[in-house]
Scaffold this motif. Sequence first.
Motif, PDB file in Angstrom:
ATOM      1  N   GLN A   1       3.199  -5.919  11.993  1.00 58.99           N
ATOM      2  CA  GLN A   1       3.533  -6.949  11.005  1.00 58.99           C
ATOM      3  C   GLN A   1       3.634  -6.338   9.611  1.00 58.99           C
ATOM      4  O   GLN A   1       4.548  -6.644   8.846  1.00 58.99           O
ATOM      5  CB  GLN A   1       2.478  -8.050  11.023  1.00 58.99           C
ATOM      6  N   GLN A   2       2.673  -5.495   9.283  1.00 55.93           N
ATOM      7  CA  GLN A   2       2.681  -4.867   7.963  1.00 55.93           C
ATOM      8  C   GLN A   2       3.926  -4.019   7.772  1.00 55.93           C
ATOM      9  O   GLN A   2       4.592  -4.100   6.736  1.00 55.93           O
ATOM     10  CB  GLN A   2       1.422  -4.019   7.788  1.00 55.93           C
ATOM     11  N   ARG A   3       4.282  -3.220   8.753  1.00 54.48           N
ATOM     12  CA  ARG A   3       5.462  -2.359   8.614  1.00 54.48           C
ATOM     13  C   ARG A   3       6.722  -3.193   8.410  1.00 54.48           C
ATOM     14  O   ARG A   3       7.565  -2.862   7.571  1.00 54.48           O
ATOM     15  CB  ARG A   3       5.609  -1.452   9.842  1.00 54.48           C
ATOM     16  N   PHE A   4       6.860  -4.271   9.165  1.00 56.45           N
ATOM     17  CA  PHE A   4       8.068  -5.088   9.048  1.00 56.45           C
ATOM     18  C   PHE A   4       8.127  -5.796   7.702  1.00 56.45           C
ATOM     19  O   PHE A   4       9.110  -5.661   6.962  1.00 56.45           O
ATOM     20  CB  PHE A   4       8.148  -6.114  10.167  1.00 56.45           C
ATOM     21  N   PHE A   5       7.080  -6.546   7.365  1.00 54.17           N
ATOM     22  CA  PHE A   5       7.145  -7.374   6.157  1.00 54.17           C
ATOM     23  C   PHE A   5       7.070  -6.527   4.887  1.00 54.17           C
ATOM     24  O   PHE A   5       7.746  -6.837   3.897  1.00 54.17           O
ATOM     25  CB  PHE A   5       6.056  -8.440   6.178  1.00 54.17           C
TER      26      PHE A   5
ATOM     27  N   LEU B   1      -1.677 -10.382   4.424  1.00 55.13           N
ATOM     28  CA  LEU B   1      -1.058  -9.437   5.356  1.00 55.13           C
ATOM     29  C   LEU B   1      -1.836  -8.127   5.388  1.00 55.13           C
ATOM     30  O   LEU B   1      -2.055  -7.542   6.454  1.00 55.13           O
ATOM     31  CB  LEU B   1       0.392  -9.199   4.929  1.00 55.13           C
ATOM     32  N   ARG B   2      -2.268  -7.649   4.227  1.00 54.81           N
ATOM     33  CA  ARG B   2      -3.057  -6.413   4.181  1.00 54.81           C
ATOM     34  C   ARG B   2      -4.372  -6.557   4.918  1.00 54.81           C
ATOM     35  O   ARG B   2      -4.813  -5.653   5.637  1.00 54.81           O
ATOM     36  CB  ARG B   2      -3.326  -6.027   2.717  1.00 54.81           C
TER      37      ARG B   2
ATOM     38  N   PRO C   1       0.815  -1.224   0.000  1.00 52.36           N
ATOM     39  CA  PRO C   1       0.000   0.000   0.000  1.00 52.36           C
ATOM     40  C   PRO C   1       0.845   1.270   0.000  1.00 52.36           C
ATOM     41  O   PRO C   1       1.963   1.299   0.518  1.00 52.36           O
ATOM     42  CB  PRO C   1      -0.813  -0.123   1.299  1.00 52.36           C
ATOM     43  N   LYS C   2       0.290   2.333  -0.558  1.00 54.44           N
ATOM     44  CA  LYS C   2       0.997   3.601  -0.624  1.00 54.44           C
ATOM     45  C   LYS C   2       1.366   4.109   0.769  1.00 54.44           C
ATOM     46  O   LYS C   2       2.414   4.745   0.953  1.00 54.44           O
ATOM     47  CB  LYS C   2       0.141   4.629  -1.356  1.00 54.44           C
ATOM     48  N   ALA C   3       0.519   3.826   1.747  1.00 56.13           N
ATOM     49  CA  ALA C   3       0.787   4.289   3.110  1.00 56.13           C
ATOM     50  C   ALA C   3       2.065   3.704   3.680  1.00 56.13           C
ATOM     51  O   ALA C   3       2.641   4.255   4.626  1.00 56.13           O
ATOM     52  CB  ALA C   3      -0.396   3.947   4.020  1.00 56.13           C
ATOM     53  N   PHE C   4       2.526   2.589   3.104  1.00 54.92           N
ATOM     54  CA  PHE C   4       3.741   1.934   3.583  1.00 54.92           C
ATOM     55  C   PHE C   4       4.898   2.100   2.597  1.00 54.92           C
ATOM     56  O   PHE C   4       5.907   1.412   2.701  1.00 54.92           O
ATOM     57  CB  PHE C   4       3.472   0.455   3.845  1.00 54.92           C
ATOM     58  N   GLY C   5       4.736   2.977   1.626  1.00 57.11           N
ATOM     59  CA  GLY C   5       5.814   3.262   0.697  1.00 57.11           C
ATOM     60  C   GLY C   5       5.751   2.539  -0.627  1.00 57.11           C
ATOM     61  O   GLY C   5       6.667   2.655  -1.447  1.00 57.11           O
ATOM     62  N   GLY C   6       4.688   1.773  -0.871  1.00 53.38           N
ATOM     63  CA  GLY C   6       4.566   1.028  -2.116  1.00 53.38           C
ATOM     64  C   GLY C   6       3.728   1.756  -3.143  1.00 53.38           C
ATOM     65  O   GLY C   6       3.280   2.883  -2.934  1.00 53.38           O
TER      66      GLY C   6
END
Length: 414
Positions: free
Chosen positions: A125-129, A117-118, A76-81
């Motif tokens: 977990q989301q931030r790490f993976f 995961l999403r 997701p964009k919120a996590f840099g993707g």
Amino acid sequence: MSAALAAILDEDPFPVPPPRGRPARRIRDDAEAIAVAREVARTIAAGAVERDQERRLPYEEMDLISDAGLLAITVPKAFGGAGVASGTVAEVIAILSAADGSIGQIPQNHFFILEALRLEGSEAQQRFFYARILDGERIGNALSELGTRTAQDHATRLGRTAEGLRLNGRKFYSTGALFAHWIAVVANDDENRSTIALVPRDSAGLTVVDDWSGFGQRVTGSGTTILDNVAVHPFAVISLRAVFERPTSMGPFAQIMHAAVEQGIARAALDETIRFVTTRSRPWKDAGVDRASDDPYTVAEVGELKIRLDGSQALLTRSGRFVDAAQHAPSTEAVAAASVAVAEAKVASTEAALQIASKLIELAGSQATLTRHGLDRFWRNARTHTVHDPIRWKYRAIGDYWLNGINPPRHGAI
């Protein structure tokens, strides 16, 4: 991060394996994802025949895909993707599958786990993976097993012991596990709940065996994974049951990628048909023409194949919009509509791939059967991949939905 999870990590820190150690491109949007996929596909396609014939496993090609950032496009964009649309994921897989059907299949389970995961992972977990995936790491699967009543049943267990959580079992069809940094293992816990455990590829007690012997999809690495008392940290466990207990996009998202594999194989098979007929094939003597491409029956057949291919592409593109709708606003109705739309695309792409791959040999003629051309790989790959889940059940699900108003079951095979 929840207080309960923070307490677990304070007492038992998550053992973080070393990072991949090389940079990966950060793809920004859908258009870039498709452009990069096309660029990578050109390199992959060059060695497809030799890889298939020699069963040369695609370690370098998978690194190329990781380096290009293609395995992080659903972060997701919120996590840099890039957080690309479902139709874009399908198109990227179709592009890679047209280059090499085996390689095109490998990312499917990687993206499947990222969707889990999403849907069900904690923020921690989301931030790490997600960070590891953005750095180019890959997830292989250890989902299905031999010897259970159905392919969706699991004897593998994630049990709590005095030493902590431990995995024990034996998996098959472990697509991509040989090339992965993480293995996603589906197992039932002590309460018989289906879970996903993400374990580092080099974990003690985890063995991946290269024993896949399918006549098609020969370099997917879909062999055996053995789990002998493998340690699992609670941080790396996600509920699989939960994503199917409620309406989510998990099932149709999983299936649109399978449809995309077939669509890519069908595209490549038609391209090869046209190339071979126009450059190598000879006309049938009764046609009274000098070129095979002027044979009226060949012309008509190619026209039919192109219509079938374009029809399956239209259904695949349409189904992506339904999956996006189910992701953005999940409901019983939205998920059922997405599942049916994807099932329609999967039926069409399956039949297109099988028909076009078979007609390739017929229309190209006897020269096309020579081993050096490797043209049999399209049918072998399509036939092998399409038995993943039978389209006869999709016909029934589609008919029940439209005729009787019955929603399809919520699982990853419809």
